[in-house]
Design a protein around this motif. Sequence first.
Motif, mmCIF file in Angstrom:
data_model
loop_
_atom_site.group_PDB
_atom_site.id
_atom_site.type_symbol
_atom_site.label_atom_id
_atom_site.label_comp_id
_atom_site.label_asym_id
_atom_site.label_seq_id
_atom_site.Cartn_x
_atom_site.Cartn_y
_atom_site.Cartn_z
ATOM 1 N N GLU A 29 -0.144 8.748 6.898
ATOM 2 C CA GLU A 29 -1.102 8.083 6.229
ATOM 3 C C GLU A 29 -1.049 6.805 4.903
ATOM 4 O O GLU A 29 0.037 6.832 4.707
ATOM 5 C CB GLU A 29 -3.053 8.562 5.699
ATOM 6 N N ILE A 30 -1.936 5.848 5.764
ATOM 7 C CA ILE A 30 -2.072 4.733 4.971
ATOM 8 C C ILE A 30 -3.294 3.989 4.081
ATOM 9 O O ILE A 30 -4.155 4.395 4.304
ATOM 10 C CB ILE A 30 -0.929 3.704 5.386
ATOM 11 N N GLU A 31 -2.839 4.372 2.964
ATOM 12 C CA GLU A 31 -4.107 3.640 1.914
ATOM 13 C C GLU A 31 -4.819 1.962 2.131
ATOM 14 O O GLU A 31 -3.086 1.320 1.556
ATOM 15 C CB GLU A 31 -3.812 3.686 0.456
ATOM 16 N N GLU B 236 0.840 -1.667 -0.413
ATOM 17 C CA GLU B 236 -0.002 -0.085 -0.056
ATOM 18 C C GLU B 236 1.059 1.055 -0.138
ATOM 19 O O GLU B 236 2.026 0.717 0.519
ATOM 20 C CB GLU B 236 -1.168 0.368 1.155
ATOM 21 N N PRO B 237 0.455 2.291 -0.409
ATOM 22 C CA PRO B 237 1.241 3.438 -0.514
ATOM 23 C C PRO B 237 1.320 4.068 1.035
ATOM 24 O O PRO B 237 -0.075 3.860 1.503
ATOM 25 C CB PRO B 237 0.593 4.787 -1.754
ATOM 26 N N ILE B 238 2.091 4.363 1.006
ATOM 27 C CA ILE B 238 2.095 5.779 2.538
ATOM 28 C C ILE B 238 2.400 7.279 1.728
ATOM 29 O O ILE B 238 3.092 7.546 1.158
ATOM 30 C CB ILE B 238 3.875 5.604 3.398
ATOM 31 N N TRP B 239 1.815 8.290 2.780
ATOM 32 C CA TRP B 239 1.166 9.467 1.796
ATOM 33 C C TRP B 239 1.572 10.503 3.690
ATOM 34 O O TRP B 239 1.662 9.807 4.686
ATOM 35 C CB TRP B 239 -0.258 9.526 2.238
ATOM 36 N N ARG C 146 -5.933 5.771 5.739
ATOM 37 C CA ARG C 146 -6.201 6.007 7.189
ATOM 38 C C ARG C 146 -5.210 6.311 8.264
ATOM 39 O O ARG C 146 -3.566 6.089 8.026
ATOM 40 C CB ARG C 146 -5.998 4.414 7.645
ATOM 41 N N ALA C 147 -5.460 6.663 9.203
ATOM 42 C CA ALA C 147 -4.145 7.456 9.816
ATOM 43 C C ALA C 147 -3.061 6.572 10.078
ATOM 44 O O ALA C 147 -3.180 5.749 10.567
ATOM 45 C CB ALA C 147 -4.990 8.180 11.090
ATOM 46 N N ALA C 148 -1.731 7.076 10.343
ATOM 47 C CA ALA C 148 -1.182 6.065 10.616
ATOM 48 C C ALA C 148 -0.077 7.144 11.564
ATOM 49 O O ALA C 148 0.358 8.075 11.464
ATOM 50 C CB ALA C 148 -0.334 5.440 9.702
ATOM 51 N N THR C 149 0.844 6.290 12.482
ATOM 52 C CA THR C 149 2.167 7.121 13.401
ATOM 53 C C THR C 149 2.916 6.022 13.392
ATOM 54 O O THR C 149 3.212 5.014 13.745
ATOM 55 C CB THR C 149 1.051 7.391 14.561
#
Length: 811
Positions: free
Chosen positions: A784-786, A740-743, A792-795
């Motif tokens: 964010e991860i799609e 998945e892409p990481i934004w 979806r928010a990601a930390t």
Amino acid sequence: MKSHTRVAVIGGGVVGCSVLYHLTKAGWKDVVLIEREQLTAGSTWHAAGGFHTLNGDPNVAKLQGYTIGLYDELEKISGQSCGLHRSGGLLLADTPARMEWLKMAHARARYLGLETALLTPTEAKKLLPLIEERHFVGAMLDAADGNLDPYGTTHAYAKAARIGGAEIYLQTRVTALARRADGSWDVITNAGTIVAEHVVNAGGLWAREVGRMVGIELPVLAMEHMYLITDDMPEVVEFNRERGHELPHAIDFKAEIYLRQEHNGLVLGTYESACVPWQPRQTPWDFGAQLLAPDLERIAPSLELGFQHFPAMERAGIKRVINGPFTFSPDGNPLVGPVQGVPGFWCACAVMAGFSQGGGVGLALSQWMVDGEPGFDVWAMDVARYGGWATRAYTNAKVRENYSRRFSIRFPNEELPAARPHQTTALYDVMLAQGAVMGDSWGLETPLWFAPPGVERRDLVSFRRSNDFAHVKAECLGVRTAVGVTEIANFAKFEFTGPGAETFLSNLMTNRMPRAGRIVLTPMLNASGKLIGDFTIARTAPERFLMWGSSQAQIHHLRWFESHMPADHSVQIRRLDLGLVGLSVAGPRARAVLERLTDEDVSAAQFKFMDHRAMDVANVPAMINRVSYTGDLGYEIWVAPEYQRQLYFALMDAGRDLGIVNFGMRALLCMRLEKNFPTWYRELRPIYGAFEAGLERFVDLSKSRFVGREAALREKETGGVLRRVSFIVEASDADVLGDEPIWHDGTVVGWVTSGGYGHFVDRSLAQGYVPVALAADAGEHAFEIEILGDRRAATRIAQPLFDPEGVRMRM
Ligand SMILES: Cc1cc2nc3c(=O)[nH]c(=O)nc-3n(C[C@H](O)[C@H](O)[C@H](O)COP(=O)(O)OP(=O)(O)OC[C@H]3O[C@@H](n4cnc5c(N)ncnc54)[C@H](O)[C@@H]3O)c2cc1C
């Protein structure tokens, strides 16, 4: 014909010609191609000529992108038209699950730099009015799709190669290959013998037979494939007149068909379920540029659906039906690279999509031959991914399965049934009796999870959390709070012995070799400093080392070791395979279980983390590594296969009152995520350096030499380009799967390598690569991860959520 050459490429199909061209481009001019008849005389001449970038493996997708981008250059150099039609293509989804699959493909295209767009059925119909839109829920547009002239393209490669200095011998059949004392090859043909330093098997439909000339049985099989060409269709003529361009390609997954414009009509091809292998044992040498008898009955179910989905097709007359054979490997990806155990013999075969992949295969192979490395990540097509277990019957079953599923969704938790069970350990029935749901780990049956009594022993396939979720959770909690046992037979295992063993290993590995009775973890790099292996090595005696690594990479690794062997015979390598099988016992009560089964002192003081010991366990001669991939106190117990059952029953008996549970591969992979541990093939691949992957503590730059040391030193100084990072993801009912892409700040900056649910820490987790400069951003929800089309928010988490200090492993 010359008497000597640097490289003899056998086969003048699109792949052989691409290899020849790329060799000249890489600077090797003294190269020849030997063709039995005329160029294209195998499967190439009757191909439908379609090309596309879509592939399940992003690295193969990149190579396909390279191939498609190459054609303009090829036309310029050769002056020969490839007959390009860059029409774009539509992938049509008939179900929500297929649409989710397209959303994932679209998301991945973002970081691959491919131009795709998601469409509603109405938008799709605007682009391709032949569609009956009520059968579809959506579509994806892939701008790179198109088609070409197979004959022209093959000749363009050949002309460009000749311009680069290559020679091509037609009407010349290679009848035998003989190794000379100096390692070069006598390439024996019906027109005489040529001596070659290297031989490339680009034999296409005869790749198996060319392999047999050097004593190997390649896992490759030809399948019959049909497409039909319609008469002119008024709908097509009208479309061209109105729009001023051709119809886009289409793939209709439900009907298992692809279609595109051909003159004023259409080409329609099928990947039918009732597929038929061609010449499963031996391809006749006298098979020329021939076609096979068409069998429309076989593709009738696809045609019926196709007529419903594209009603104009039903009214069209059929001008011609083409039925021709082309080759596949068991997983559908090419077989490329040097063959282990046969130095100087290279493969470029089983290329099922020669016009999407041929350029990338030629580039990879030529770089591999000239520079010693393919230059990018070719794991998914490395010929070394198959071993002796990929027999002819196995290949036949898997190729048929793959062909018939070409347009089917492969869900992430879906295990395919063909040719199974193939390899099993002595515990196979015992595991099944306890509810194990089995997976295929490169030919070996391996427990994935355990269904408790009353629960059906099967996966409900899905892109989302599925029916195994609660049971995998129970397994994780069982291990983390008490103790669990899992089978770990599916590792590669090697033994290195001899007075030169330590120096040999030290020269290949980044870490220092351990003293007797101790273990090290160590990456292995290529000369460019990229990761090509990650191993556990135990020293069992001054001149004996045992090594554990990835099972799917074991032939690849053996090939690398053999190519670095000293000439003085001071090292011997032995592959242990399933001659050594294992059980891993992990969890806070693991020591209590072990203590009940041995009279050795296994206390924390006497048997420390990263120790290796030989000892009897439950009256079984065993070797124990005090390590655990779960991140808990743990022991990997290795025994000969004849003892595995006895050991397993003894462990379960000894652990019964301690709450011992079975756990499978899925729980193991969840628990390693909670520790931020990387895994080979996902986080660790030849596109990343050791520092980028966060493995710096296993790279000992104080050693004066090891392969890749200079590059590793540079990477340390510059910091590299990428960084592996771990994330907590605000997921709902679907966790990341990988790719998945990481934004970050509204743009795609990286990609996920793997992830899932951390059941003990109760969070959805992911690992992936982002640029170094962003890797330190620990802001809450900074990324964010799609997932399935939702961002979806990601930390980012700098420390593992489970036991960050590593106390548990050392207790
Ligand atoms: C009906 C059909 C439709 C297809 N449609 C598409 C499509 O739309 N898009 C796409 O990308 N692909 C398509 N393909 C697949 C494509 O044709 C193959 O991927 C491609 O042709 C593989 O090329 P190759 O060079 O590996 O093999 P081949 O074309 O089989 O070439 C091998 C060559 O090696 C020669 N040879 C073998 N042994 C020897 C020997 N001992 N000595 C000398 N010469 C030897 C043979 O004569 C032959 O010319 C299609 C195939 C078929 C059958």
